[in-house]
Design a protein around this motif. Sequence first.
Motif, PDB file in Angstrom:
ATOM      1  N   PRO A   9       0.831  -1.206   0.000  1.00 42.96           N
ATOM      2  CA  PRO A   9       0.000   0.000   0.000  1.00 42.96           C
ATOM      3  C   PRO A   9       0.869   1.262   0.000  1.00 42.96           C
ATOM      4  CG  PRO A   9       0.063  -0.950   2.204  1.00 42.96           C
ATOM      5  CD  PRO A   9       0.922  -1.829   1.338  1.00 42.96           C
ATOM      6  N   ALA A  10       0.333   2.349  -0.572  1.00 47.46           N
ATOM      7  CA  ALA A  10       1.132   3.576  -0.688  1.00 47.46           C
ATOM      8  C   ALA A  10       0.252   4.810  -0.534  1.00 47.46           C
ATOM      9  CB  ALA A  10       1.831   3.612  -2.045  1.00 47.46           C
ATOM     10  N   PHE A  11       0.890   5.897  -0.120  1.00 46.08           N
ATOM     11  CA  PHE A  11       0.222   7.212  -0.078  1.00 46.08           C
ATOM     12  C   PHE A  11       1.092   8.210  -0.830  1.00 46.08           C
ATOM     13  CE2 PHE A  11      -1.377   5.300   3.916  1.00 46.08           C
ATOM     14  CZ  PHE A  11      -2.750   5.494   3.753  1.00 46.08           C
ATOM     15  N   THR A  12       0.447   9.040  -1.662  1.00 49.41           N
ATOM     16  CA  THR A  12       1.205  10.082  -2.361  1.00 49.41           C
ATOM     17  C   THR A  12       0.312  11.310  -2.535  1.00 49.41           C
ATOM     18  OG1 THR A  12       2.604  10.516  -4.307  1.00 49.41           O
ATOM     19  CG2 THR A  12       0.622   9.199  -4.692  1.00 49.41           C
ATOM     20  N   ALA A  13       0.869  12.501  -2.366  1.00 53.39           N
ATOM     21  CA  ALA A  13       0.057  13.723  -2.481  1.00 53.39           C
ATOM     22  C   ALA A  13      -0.187  14.035  -3.955  1.00 53.39           C
ATOM     23  CB  ALA A  13       0.776  14.894  -1.801  1.00 53.39           C
ATOM     24  N   LEU A  14      -1.429  14.397  -4.269  1.00 54.37           N
ATOM     25  CA  LEU A  14      -1.758  14.797  -5.637  1.00 54.37           C
ATOM     26  C   LEU A  14      -1.613  16.307  -5.779  1.00 54.37           C
ATOM     27  CD1 LEU A  14      -4.951  12.591  -6.106  1.00 54.37           C
ATOM     28  CD2 LEU A  14      -2.678  12.199  -7.090  1.00 54.37           C
ATOM     29  N   ASP A  15      -2.094  17.017  -4.774  1.00 50.06           N
ATOM     30  CA  ASP A  15      -1.920  18.466  -4.697  1.00 50.06           C
ATOM     31  C   ASP A  15      -1.984  18.829  -3.215  1.00 50.06           C
ATOM     32  OD1 ASP A  15      -4.643  18.679  -3.916  1.00 50.06           O
ATOM     33  OD2 ASP A  15      -5.258  18.700  -6.020  1.00 50.06           O
ATOM     34  N   ASP A  17      -4.246  19.645  -1.257  1.00 52.47           N
ATOM     35  CA  ASP A  17      -5.412  19.219  -0.479  1.00 52.47           C
ATOM     36  C   ASP A  17      -5.788  17.752  -0.633  1.00 52.47           C
ATOM     37  OD1 ASP A  17      -6.089  21.808   0.647  1.00 52.47           O
ATOM     38  OD2 ASP A  17      -6.538  22.379  -1.427  1.00 52.47           O
ATOM     39  N   HIS A  18      -5.125  17.051  -1.542  1.00 47.21           N
ATOM     40  CA  HIS A  18      -5.558  15.681  -1.816  1.00 47.21           C
ATOM     41  C   HIS A  18      -4.392  14.689  -1.795  1.00 47.21           C
ATOM     42  CE1 HIS A  18      -8.662  18.272  -3.659  1.00 47.21           C
ATOM     43  NE2 HIS A  18      -9.462  17.371  -3.095  1.00 47.21           N
ATOM     44  N   VAL A  19      -4.666  13.569  -1.106  1.00 48.58           N
ATOM     45  CA  VAL A  19      -3.700  12.478  -1.075  1.00 48.58           C
ATOM     46  C   VAL A  19      -4.316  11.280  -1.771  1.00 48.58           C
ATOM     47  CG1 VAL A  19      -2.573  10.806   0.454  1.00 48.58           C
ATOM     48  CG2 VAL A  19      -2.546  13.217   1.023  1.00 48.58           C
ATOM     49  N   GLN A  20      -3.539  10.630  -2.607  1.00 51.09           N
ATOM     50  CA  GLN A  20      -4.004   9.402  -3.242  1.00 51.09           C
ATOM     51  C   GLN A  20      -3.576   8.227  -2.374  1.00 51.09           C
ATOM     52  OE1 GLN A  20      -2.122   8.432  -7.003  1.00 51.09           O
ATOM     53  NE2 GLN A  20      -3.897   7.245  -7.656  1.00 51.09           N
ATOM     54  N   ALA A  21      -4.548   7.428  -1.966  1.00 49.35           N
ATOM     55  CA  ALA A  21      -4.243   6.219  -1.201  1.00 49.35           C
ATOM     56  C   ALA A  21      -4.323   5.039  -2.154  1.00 49.35           C
ATOM     57  CB  ALA A  21      -5.248   6.065  -0.070  1.00 49.35           C
ATOM     58  N   LEU A  22      -3.254   4.308  -2.264  1.00 45.33           N
ATOM     59  CA  LEU A  22      -3.236   3.112  -3.111  1.00 45.33           C
ATOM     60  C   LEU A  22      -3.203   1.914  -2.167  1.00 45.33           C
ATOM     61  CD1 LEU A  22      -0.557   4.628  -5.466  1.00 45.33           C
ATOM     62  CD2 LEU A  22      -2.835   3.929  -6.247  1.00 45.33           C
ATOM     63  N   ALA A  23      -4.345   1.233  -2.058  1.00 46.75           N
ATOM     64  CA  ALA A  23      -4.462   0.151  -1.071  1.00 46.75           C
ATOM     65  C   ALA A  23      -3.531  -1.006  -1.391  1.00 46.75           C
ATOM     66  CB  ALA A  23      -5.904  -0.336  -1.014  1.00 46.75           C
ATOM     67  N   ASP A  24      -3.296  -1.208  -2.679  1.00 46.43           N
ATOM     68  CA  ASP A  24      -2.459  -2.325  -3.120  1.00 46.43           C
ATOM     69  C   ASP A  24      -1.878  -1.926  -4.469  1.00 46.43           C
ATOM     70  OD1 ASP A  24      -1.348  -4.852  -3.315  1.00 46.43           O
ATOM     71  OD2 ASP A  24      -3.146  -5.757  -4.183  1.00 46.43           O
ATOM     72  N   CYS A  25      -0.594  -1.764  -4.539  1.00 43.82           N
ATOM     73  CA  CYS A  25      -0.031  -1.346  -5.832  1.00 43.82           C
ATOM     74  C   CYS A  25       1.346  -1.958  -6.057  1.00 43.82           C
ATOM     75  CB  CYS A  25       0.041   0.174  -5.941  1.00 43.82           C
ATOM     76  SG  CYS A  25       1.257   0.960  -4.885  1.00 43.82           S
ATOM     77  N   LEU A  26       1.724  -1.966  -7.311  1.00 43.48           N
ATOM     78  CA  LEU A  26       3.077  -2.374  -7.700  1.00 43.48           C
ATOM     79  C   LEU A  26       3.762  -1.129  -8.249  1.00 43.48           C
ATOM     80  CD1 LEU A  26       2.482  -5.655  -9.779  1.00 43.48           C
ATOM     81  CD2 LEU A  26       3.381  -5.506  -7.455  1.00 43.48           C
ATOM     82  N   VAL A  27       4.883  -0.756  -7.654  1.00 45.17           N
ATOM     83  CA  VAL A  27       5.643   0.377  -8.177  1.00 45.17           C
ATOM     84  C   VAL A  27       6.826  -0.203  -8.943  1.00 45.17           C
ATOM     85  CG1 VAL A  27       6.938   2.455  -7.582  1.00 45.17           C
ATOM     86  CG2 VAL A  27       4.928   1.820  -6.243  1.00 45.17           C
TER      87      VAL A  27
END
Length: 444
Positions: A9-15, A17-27
């Motif tokens: 799982p990952a978290f990354t800021a989009l701007d 005010d918004h964070v994208q939460a990726l519950a399950d991802c492959l980077v």
Amino acid sequence: MKKLIIHGPAFTALDADHVQALADCLVAIDDHGWIERVLTPGDQDFERVRQAAKKAGQLRELAKGEYLLPGFIDLHVHAPQWPQAGLALDRPLEEWLNHYTFPLEAKFSDRDFAARVYQDFVHTLLAHGTTTAMMFGTIHVSANLELAAQCRRQGLRGFVGQVAMDNPEETPEYYRDASPAAALRASEDFIQRVQETAGADDLVTPVITPRFVPSCTAETLAGLGKLAAKYDLPIQSHVSESNWESQYAIDHFGMHDAVTLDHFGLLTHRAVMAHGTQLTHEDMGLLKERQTALAHCPISNAYFGNGVLPVHYLLAAGNRLGLGSDISGGYTPSLYHNIRQAVKSSRMLEDGVDSKRPASERGVAASRITVTNAFYLATVGGARALNIKSGQIKAGYRADLQVVSAHSSFTPLSTQDVFERLLYQTEAADIRGVYVNGHLVYEN
Ligand SMILES: [Zn+2]
């Protein structure tokens, strides 16, 4: 370098005010250290990519409770002040500089001392999840080259500044550039030597670094502005950090600090100015117009800033803004701690602090920022300030990442809860791994 796939799982800021939460991802990281793709289970080849990476020994599976975040970007930190982090914070800025800071920085004429401090300092930043740092060095070319070498050796993305300070009225004789010519020669020498020794995809960028307006002569400020243009380099300094500093420019140049820096060609889209607690709205407008970023250093500001930077106002106005630890005006290298202080300071700015005054007159309305806003500053905001493709978990960005372990919970948590707790509770001991350019540079 081999390709690498990180699964979890990952978290990354989009701007802001918004964070994208990726519950399950492959980077998926390519062999040059760029994020090639971010796959989610909805992608047809998700399982195939995961299995292939596993078979090839290129897969890192995050353990239960671990999360992937972008590495943090420390926009303002004084590397030579690491030995005095946490000391003498009860002194006013001017006294703190003359009695503690300048004597310590003068010791970096000894390259062996510099090597010992910088080896530990660079390691410590990485261990706190910082993958990029914009750093002040000292006036010594050899010590600054040592700092650059440590960044390359240990894998920190480093913006390293040869400090210029030659004003005899505001700097001690034992720690000062001998003349404007000497200051400019040292800056150019450092730039050339960093560039000469750079490898492919180099981690180190030299930075034009007038310490701040009070410590430089007009001739040096003008010369540094020209050097920045000649080599097309980033610039770093301090702006309107305290009442004293802010007043100095007015008394000596007849202009505000920001206007003085601009007058000498030092406010560019590649410049990062620390603090800014005393900036007027006109000054902030000038910074925005020049696309010059501010490095918000909330812990340091609580001691030396004589005020709270209006972060909410600046974000809404479209100013460029990131976060800095300001070691050792700030006592910790942790940007997690600075994220927390940024939120706390903004709440105190909004509510005011003197309860003897009526509540309606105590604070500055609409000043609070959220932990999401502060996370943005530590990642995307910092990357934009430095004009680098970092700070996001997104295809086309550098694989500058940190793996953090969340504290266990007795009750089920929402995704937002997990994110907020990570930012409020993560300490260095919870940081399991740090990647810069796809290389594992720290493991715990
Ligand atoms: Zn500073």
